[in-house]
Scaffold this active site. Structure first.
Site, mmCIF file in Angstrom:
data_model
loop_
_atom_site.group_PDB
_atom_site.id
_atom_site.type_symbol
_atom_site.label_atom_id
_atom_site.label_comp_id
_atom_site.label_asym_id
_atom_site.label_seq_id
_atom_site.Cartn_x
_atom_site.Cartn_y
_atom_site.Cartn_z
ATOM 1 N N GLU A 130 38.655 -0.282 -4.945
ATOM 2 C CA GLU A 130 37.306 -0.766 -5.258
ATOM 3 C C GLU A 130 37.352 -2.172 -5.847
ATOM 4 O OE1 GLU A 130 35.481 2.389 -7.549
ATOM 5 O OE2 GLU A 130 35.300 3.632 -5.755
ATOM 6 N N CYS B 1 33.232 8.134 5.820
ATOM 7 C CA CYS B 1 31.946 7.446 5.960
ATOM 8 C C CYS B 1 31.782 6.977 7.406
ATOM 9 C CB CYS B 1 31.876 6.268 4.992
ATOM 10 S SG CYS B 1 32.833 4.821 5.500
ATOM 11 N N GLU C 120 40.825 5.433 4.236
ATOM 12 C CA GLU C 120 41.141 5.470 5.676
ATOM 13 C C GLU C 120 41.467 4.065 6.177
ATOM 14 O OE1 GLU C 120 38.609 6.814 4.083
ATOM 15 O OE2 GLU C 120 37.930 8.678 5.007
ATOM 16 N N CYS D 124 34.194 4.261 8.560
ATOM 17 C CA CYS D 124 35.568 4.737 8.756
ATOM 18 C C CYS D 124 35.686 5.600 10.004
ATOM 19 C CB CYS D 124 36.056 5.493 7.528
ATOM 20 S SG CYS D 124 36.525 4.368 6.192
ATOM 21 N N ASN E 172 41.639 4.349 -1.566
ATOM 22 C CA ASN E 172 40.506 3.439 -1.740
ATOM 23 C C ASN E 172 40.819 2.409 -2.825
ATOM 24 O OD1 ASN E 172 40.265 5.759 -3.417
ATOM 25 N ND2 ASN E 172 38.102 5.392 -3.757
ATOM 26 N N CYS F 276 37.858 1.672 1.803
ATOM 27 C CA CYS F 276 38.097 3.117 1.823
ATOM 28 C C CYS F 276 39.572 3.431 2.076
ATOM 29 C CB CYS F 276 37.262 3.765 2.923
ATOM 30 S SG CYS F 276 35.505 3.858 2.566
HETATM 31 N N1 THU Z 1 35.718 6.757 0.026
HETATM 32 C C1 THU Z 1 36.857 6.729 0.761
HETATM 33 O O1 THU Z 1 37.808 6.016 0.442
HETATM 34 N N2 THU Z 1 36.910 7.514 1.856
HETATM 35 C C2 THU Z 1 35.969 8.411 2.225
HETATM 36 O O2 THU Z 1 36.139 9.115 3.220
HETATM 37 C C3 THU Z 1 34.735 8.536 1.428
HETATM 38 C C4 THU Z 1 34.553 7.529 0.363
HETATM 39 C C5 THU Z 1 35.673 5.949 -1.222
HETATM 40 C C6 THU Z 1 34.833 4.706 -1.190
HETATM 41 C C7 THU Z 1 34.561 4.498 -2.660
HETATM 42 O O3 THU Z 1 35.652 3.813 -3.255
HETATM 43 C C8 THU Z 1 34.511 5.916 -3.248
HETATM 44 O O4 THU Z 1 35.172 6.736 -2.284
HETATM 45 C C9 THU Z 1 33.109 6.432 -3.493
HETATM 46 O O5 THU Z 1 32.312 6.275 -2.367
#
Ligand code: THU
Length: 133
Positions: A41, A83, A52, A86, A39, A50
């Site tokens: 941000e 999520c 994925e 994803c 991920n 994310c």
């Molecule tokens: N996140 C992912 O990268 N993948 C997931 O399957 C769940 C959530 C990340 C998004 C964000 O940067 C952090 O986790 C908190 O939601």
């Protein structure tokens, strides 16, 4: 490195200063090649991506559009589940609805669900009468 090790390793590179929640994802491409994503941000929160999505982008950038297995790992009390967005992205590039996504904690707890279980009734190309290439 196998699929799980690849996801665990890339998780270390996650850029998650806002949530503090680092996620690693790995895909096994149709030819066996492994692709990794974490991920990433952003201070403009909705612009974050994310793990994925990062792994899918790496696979497509390398010229592959199908994966046979996926692994997602985070430092969570229970195995982290992708999520909604994803799930749709994974469904686009999985070889089929039976492809298994393994979710894991860094402590080693694992849970596996198929693409069809993660996103029942997925909107897909067939509903638009389009053949996916
Ligand atoms: N996140 C992912 O990268 N993948 C997931 O399957 C769940 C959530 C990340 C998004 C964000 O940067 C952090 O986790 C908190 O939601």
């Amino acid at each position: 490195m196998d699929l799980a090790e690849t996801a665990r390793a890339v998780r270390d590179n996650a850029y998650a200063p806002y949530s503090g929640f680092k996620v690693g994802a790995a895909l096994q491409g149709a030819d066996g090649t492994l692709f990794a994503g974490c991920n990433v941000e952003n201070v403009a929160y909705p612009e974050g991506t994310c793990a994925e999505a990062g792994a899918i982008a790496a696979m497509v950038a390398a010229g592959q559009t199908r994966f046979e297995a996926a692994y997602v790992v985070a430092d969570s009390p229970t195995p982290v589940t992708p999520c909604g967005g994803c799930r749709q992205k994974l469904a686009e590039f999985a070889r089929g609805p039976d492809v298994v996504v393994t979710m894991a904690t860094i402590g080693g707890e694992e849970m596996s669900l198929t693409i069809a279980e993660l996103l029942p009734g997925a909107f897909d190309a067939a509903q638009m009468d389009i053949a996916k290439s």
